[in-house]
Design a protein around this motif. Structure first.
Motif, short mmCIF file in Angstrom:
data_model
loop_
_atom_site.label_atom_id
_atom_site.label_comp_id
_atom_site.label_asym_id
_atom_site.label_seq_id
_atom_site.Cartn_x
_atom_site.Cartn_y
_atom_site.Cartn_z
N SER A 194 2.06 65.78 -21.70
CA SER A 194 1.16 66.07 -22.24
C SER A 194 1.74 67.16 -23.48
O SER A 194 2.66 67.88 -22.60
CB SER A 194 0.12 67.12 -21.96
OG SER A 194 -0.70 68.18 -22.54
N VAL A 195 2.26 66.96 -24.71
CA VAL A 195 2.35 67.69 -25.80
C VAL A 195 1.18 68.26 -26.51
O VAL A 195 0.92 67.19 -27.83
CB VAL A 195 2.96 66.41 -26.22
CG1 VAL A 195 3.77 67.47 -27.61
CG2 VAL A 195 4.60 65.80 -24.99
N THR A 196 0.67 69.55 -26.72
CA THR A 196 -0.10 70.27 -27.74
C THR A 196 0.31 70.85 -28.23
O THR A 196 1.36 71.79 -27.76
CB THR A 196 -1.38 70.38 -26.40
OG1 THR A 196 -1.47 69.76 -25.97
CG2 THR A 196 -2.12 71.19 -27.24
N GLY A 197 0.04 71.18 -29.67
CA GLY A 197 0.68 71.53 -31.05
C GLY A 197 -0.60 72.95 -31.31
O GLY A 197 -1.59 73.12 -30.74
N PHE A 198 0.27 74.15 -30.87
CA PHE A 198 -1.05 75.36 -31.72
C PHE A 198 -0.25 76.07 -32.76
O PHE A 198 0.64 75.82 -33.52
CB PHE A 198 -0.98 76.49 -30.12
CG PHE A 198 -1.47 75.56 -29.24
CD1 PHE A 198 -2.92 75.65 -28.61
CD2 PHE A 198 -0.62 74.88 -28.19
CE1 PHE A 198 -3.63 75.49 -27.70
CE2 PHE A 198 -0.77 74.05 -27.55
CZ PHE A 198 -2.22 74.32 -26.42
N THR A 199 -1.15 77.15 -33.94
CA THR A 199 -1.13 77.63 -34.57
C THR A 199 -1.61 79.16 -34.60
O THR A 199 -1.72 79.19 -33.89
CB THR A 199 -1.59 77.12 -35.86
OG1 THR A 199 -2.33 77.59 -36.04
CG2 THR A 199 -1.09 75.12 -35.84
N ASP A 200 -1.01 79.81 -35.24
CA ASP A 200 -1.42 81.64 -35.00
C ASP A 200 -2.78 81.16 -35.97
O ASP A 200 -2.79 80.39 -36.58
CB ASP A 200 -0.77 82.44 -35.86
CG ASP A 200 -0.34 82.12 -37.21
OD1 ASP A 200 -0.68 80.98 -37.86
OD2 ASP A 200 0.60 82.82 -37.32
N SER A 201 -3.41 82.40 -36.10
CA SER A 201 -5.15 82.29 -36.60
C SER A 201 -4.78 82.94 -38.65
O SER A 201 -5.73 82.99 -38.71
CB SER A 201 -5.51 83.80 -36.60
OG SER A 201 -5.18 84.56 -36.01
N ALA A 202 -3.33 82.85 -38.71
CA ALA A 202 -3.96 83.16 -39.59
C ALA A 202 -3.55 81.36 -41.11
O ALA A 202 -3.56 80.61 -40.02
CB ALA A 202 -2.10 82.79 -40.52
N GLY A 203 -4.91 81.41 -41.85
CA GLY A 203 -4.61 80.28 -42.81
C GLY A 203 -6.87 79.22 -42.16
O GLY A 203 -6.48 80.19 -41.14
N PRO A 204 -6.58 78.80 -43.42
CA PRO A 204 -8.15 77.65 -42.62
C PRO A 204 -7.58 76.84 -41.49
O PRO A 204 -6.81 76.92 -40.80
CB PRO A 204 -8.12 77.21 -44.04
CG PRO A 204 -7.20 77.14 -45.09
CD PRO A 204 -6.33 78.18 -44.38
N ASP A 205 -8.75 76.90 -40.45
CA ASP A 205 -9.40 76.19 -39.82
C ASP A 205 -9.09 74.84 -39.74
O ASP A 205 -7.93 74.05 -38.90
CB ASP A 205 -10.38 76.32 -38.84
CG ASP A 205 -11.58 77.57 -38.62
OD1 ASP A 205 -10.03 78.72 -38.32
OD2 ASP A 205 -12.02 77.31 -38.04
#
Length: 268
Positions: A194-205
């Protein structure tokens, strides 16, 4: 007088060689074991010419052998430490200091040499067994060889997290090295990765969803280039959901800018 001066020079050369050169294995096994004599056979230490003794490596007195001449002994140990004379004396006594290996701690030992009528060394005696053992260490019993313990199975890493710069989807050199090490230790594997990407909470969804998927895609492309079949990869983007570290409001939390790799069902 010049002859004894020459012997003195040779003695220091011999002792320097003792200190600087390793000893061959056959020299470590004495052909005899000197005796231990009662302290009453040794002269009073207060009458010694060198009451403090001399520091020597244990290898020096280890070279003493019955049959040696006085000149040979003198080259090793120097002049005796009591008023016994060099010519005609039948006994030589020494006070020797040996470091114990515990910092600067040392042990004071008494050594007595006796000469026969031809002035050849015939008897070597130490004041106690512990001093003798420092020069002639007792043989250690050989432990019986038992079966070798079973090998410990290697623990395969089950997951890896690689991180990204702010608003970036390109893999850093460090991330590429981590991926290579992970696949070397954990793969190839029989399950799905499984290869899952994430971001921080800055910026639009919506923007974060797309950025997280771009990060996962770039990791997947790198894995395929390393030989991992695309059919073994489950690629997804989770945006800013499921953060590694919670934050209040818009935040550029570095730990949340990541791709998580995990072996799923079927991995063995």
């Amino acid at each position: 007088m010049r002859a004894w001066a020459l012997l003195s020079d040779r003695r220091w050369i011999a002792l320097l060689a003792l200190a600087l050169h390793p000893w061959p294995g056959h020299a470590a096994e004495p052909q005899f074991l000197p005796e231990v004599a009662p302290l009453s056979e040794f002269p009073d230490a207060g009458s010694a010419t060198r009451r403090e003794g001399v520091f020597l490596p244990p290898q020096a007195p280890r070279l003493l052998t019955p049959g040696m001449t006085k000149r040979q002994v003198y080259a090793l140990l120097g002049v005796p430490h009591f008023h016994e004379g060099l010519l005609g004396a039948r006994r030589w006594n020494y006070i020797l200091d040996f470091y114990t290996g515990q910092g600067t701690e040392y042990r004071i030992c008494r050594l007595q040499l006796r000469w026969d009528r031809r002035m050849r060394l015939e008897r070597i005696a130490w004041s106690d067994a512990s001093c003798r053992d420092m020069v002639y260490p007792p043989a250690q019993p050989q432990a019986a060889a038992g079966p070798l313990p079973p090998p410990v199975p290697a623990v395969r890493p089950r997951s890896l997290t690689v991180h990204f710069d702010f608003d970036k989807a390109a893999l850093s050199e460090e991330a590429q090295r981590d991926l290579a090490a992970f696949m070397t230790e954990a793969g190839p594997d029989g399950g799905m990765l499984s290869v899952t990407g994430f971001t921080d909470s800055a910026g639009p969804d919506a923007y974060n969803d797309r950025l997280s998927l771009m990060r996962a895609d770039n990791v997947a492309r790198h894995l395929v280039a390393m030989g991992v079949p695309l059919s073994k990869l489950q690629i997804s983007g989770a945006g800013e959901r499921s953060p590694a570290r919670s934050s209040d409001g818009p935040a550029k939390e570095p730990l949340n800018r990541r791709v998580l790799l995990e072996w799923t069902a079927g991995a063995g």
